[in-house]
Design a protein around this motif. Structure first.
Motif, short mmCIF file in Angstrom:
data_model
loop_
_atom_site.label_atom_id
_atom_site.label_comp_id
_atom_site.label_asym_id
_atom_site.label_seq_id
_atom_site.Cartn_x
_atom_site.Cartn_y
_atom_site.Cartn_z
N THR A 1 0.83 -1.21 0.00
CA THR A 1 0.00 0.00 0.00
C THR A 1 0.86 1.25 0.00
N GLU A 2 0.38 2.26 -0.73
CA GLU A 2 0.93 3.62 -0.67
C GLU A 2 -0.17 4.52 -0.15
N GLN A 3 0.15 5.30 0.88
CA GLN A 3 -0.86 6.11 1.53
C GLN A 3 -0.40 7.56 1.71
N VAL A 4 -1.36 8.45 1.86
CA VAL A 4 -1.09 9.85 2.17
C VAL A 4 -1.12 10.02 3.68
N ASP A 5 -0.02 10.44 4.26
CA ASP A 5 0.04 10.73 5.68
C ASP A 5 -0.91 11.91 5.97
N THR A 6 -1.66 11.82 7.05
CA THR A 6 -2.68 12.85 7.33
C THR A 6 -2.10 14.16 7.85
N ARG A 7 -0.79 14.31 7.85
CA ARG A 7 -0.19 15.64 8.07
C ARG A 7 -0.22 16.46 6.78
N ASP A 8 -0.56 15.81 5.68
CA ASP A 8 -0.64 16.48 4.38
C ASP A 8 -1.64 17.64 4.44
N GLY A 9 -1.19 18.81 3.97
CA GLY A 9 -2.10 19.94 3.84
C GLY A 9 -2.28 20.82 5.06
N ILE A 10 -1.60 20.52 6.14
CA ILE A 10 -1.82 21.28 7.38
C ILE A 10 -1.44 22.74 7.22
N ALA A 11 -0.32 23.03 6.55
CA ALA A 11 0.12 24.42 6.41
C ALA A 11 -0.86 25.25 5.60
N LEU A 12 -1.46 24.64 4.57
CA LEU A 12 -2.43 25.38 3.75
C LEU A 12 -3.65 25.75 4.57
N ASN A 13 -4.18 24.80 5.33
CA ASN A 13 -5.35 25.11 6.16
C ASN A 13 -5.02 26.16 7.21
N LYS A 14 -3.82 26.10 7.75
CA LYS A 14 -3.41 27.10 8.73
C LYS A 14 -3.36 28.48 8.09
N ALA A 15 -2.82 28.58 6.87
CA ALA A 15 -2.74 29.86 6.17
C ALA A 15 -4.12 30.41 5.87
N LEU A 16 -5.09 29.51 5.63
CA LEU A 16 -6.46 29.92 5.32
C LEU A 16 -7.32 30.08 6.57
N ARG A 17 -6.73 29.79 7.74
CA ARG A 17 -7.46 29.84 9.01
C ARG A 17 -8.69 28.95 8.97
N ALA A 18 -8.52 27.80 8.36
CA ALA A 18 -9.62 26.84 8.21
C ALA A 18 -9.30 25.61 9.04
N PRO A 19 -10.26 25.10 9.81
CA PRO A 19 -9.99 23.90 10.62
C PRO A 19 -9.76 22.68 9.74
N LEU A 20 -8.95 21.75 10.24
CA LEU A 20 -8.75 20.50 9.52
C LEU A 20 -10.02 19.66 9.61
N GLY A 21 -10.37 19.04 8.50
CA GLY A 21 -11.56 18.18 8.50
C GLY A 21 -11.22 16.73 8.77
N TRP A 22 -10.02 16.47 9.28
CA TRP A 22 -9.59 15.10 9.55
C TRP A 22 -8.64 15.11 10.72
N ASP A 23 -8.39 13.93 11.27
CA ASP A 23 -7.45 13.75 12.37
C ASP A 23 -6.04 13.69 11.79
N GLN A 24 -5.20 14.64 12.14
CA GLN A 24 -3.87 14.69 11.56
C GLN A 24 -3.00 13.51 11.98
N ASP A 25 -3.40 12.76 12.99
CA ASP A 25 -2.68 11.57 13.39
C ASP A 25 -3.41 10.29 12.96
#
Length: 282
Positions: A165-189
């Motif tokens: 399996t190849e998977q996307v780690d759920t830390r993906d995209g955190i900086a973009l949401n932070k820049a947009l002041r938007a909450p993450l819609g998923w558990d980063q861990d």
């Protein structure tokens, strides 16, 4: 490759409204669904203003080698349109694929002529994704960027069978949401190499290889951010349609990001990837 016969994207320091208008009219779908995760954005309307640092491994090569070395049938979990799985052929007799999303019918059209059994894999009331197959039915199981249930993977693998399996780690995209002041819609861990490996070991599998890649995704202007938000609709769902009302709701953060780009800066986000190979003992 995409048809990119649209107006050129505005310069980074062009008016804010020009970037909004361009992104609303640009084609939102990349060449393949996996393109947003692998860096395969050739032909996308954003050009080199959005770049993705892909992992150092070559999943297609690894998957093809696994299929060709398989003793029996192969299962592809979350096959999407089926094009990728079909490209690994010739597929062993009895091979199968699952898909839960809107691509299910496309997968059937692509794979059933090749003798592949295409099934819907539905989630149970607990949220687990159940596989509609017998115990020990497959000598190899593949899954790329799709939800997996480790217990179900272990159940359908035959003794000695291999899971890749190849998977996307759920830390993906955190900086973009932070820049947009938007909450993450998923558990980063929620999806990490440890979470995946622990689940597979608990299901009775042995880990053969577990690799992380700390990739990055780089945006160079507001247009590239807005195009990405339309294409990756899960990132900030409110901005996926770029409707005037939703843009107005996020306008302060978007304008702040626009000024950041207009001053010659970039936004570098995390895009970590995971590769895990496991085997069911004899």
């Amino acid at each position: 490759m995409l048809d990119v016969s649209i107006a050129p994207a505005p310069a980074p320091d062009a008016p804010f409204e020009d970037h909004i208008e361009w992104a609303r009219n640009a084609p939102a779908i990349p060449s393949t669904p996996a393109a947003l995760f692998t860096g395969g954005l050739d032909g996308a309307p954003v050009g080199d203003r959005l770049t993705i640092d892909g992992p150092e491994w070559d999943y297609p090569v690894l998957a093809r080698d696994l299929v060709r070395g398989s003793r029996g049938a192969v299962l592809d979990i979350g096959t999407g349109s089926g094009d990728f799985f079909a490209g690994l052929g010739p597929l062993p007799t009895g091979s199968a694929a699952t898909e839960t999303g809107p691509a299910f019918l496309a997968a059937r059209r692509r794979l059933e002529p090749l003798g592949v059994d295409v099934r819907r894999a539905e989630a149970s009331w607990t949220g687990d994704v159940l596989l509609p197959f017998f115990d020990g039915q497959y000598s190899a199981v593949l899954s790329r960027f799709s939800t997996i249930d480790p217990n179900e993977v272990g159940r359908v693998l035959e003794p000695g069978g291999t899971f890749l399996t190849e998977q996307v780690d759920t830390r993906d995209g955190i900086a973009l949401n932070k820049a947009l002041r938007a909450p993450l819609g998923w558990d980063q861990d929620g999806v990490t190499v440890d979470v995946i490996c622990d689940g597979l070991v608990a299901s009775g599998l042995e880990i053969v290889e577990a690799t992380e890649y700390a990739g990055t995704r780089t945006f160079k202007d507001l247009s590239s951010v807005l195009w990405y938000l339309r294409t990756a609709a899960w990132q900030v769902p409110e901005l996926a349609d770029l409707s005037p009302a939703n843009v107005a709701r996020h306008e302060a953060a978007l304008r702040g990001l626009h000024m950041h780009f207009a001053m010659g800066n970039e936004l570098v986000d995390e895009a970590p990837r995971i590769l895990v190979k496991a085997r069911r003992p004899y």
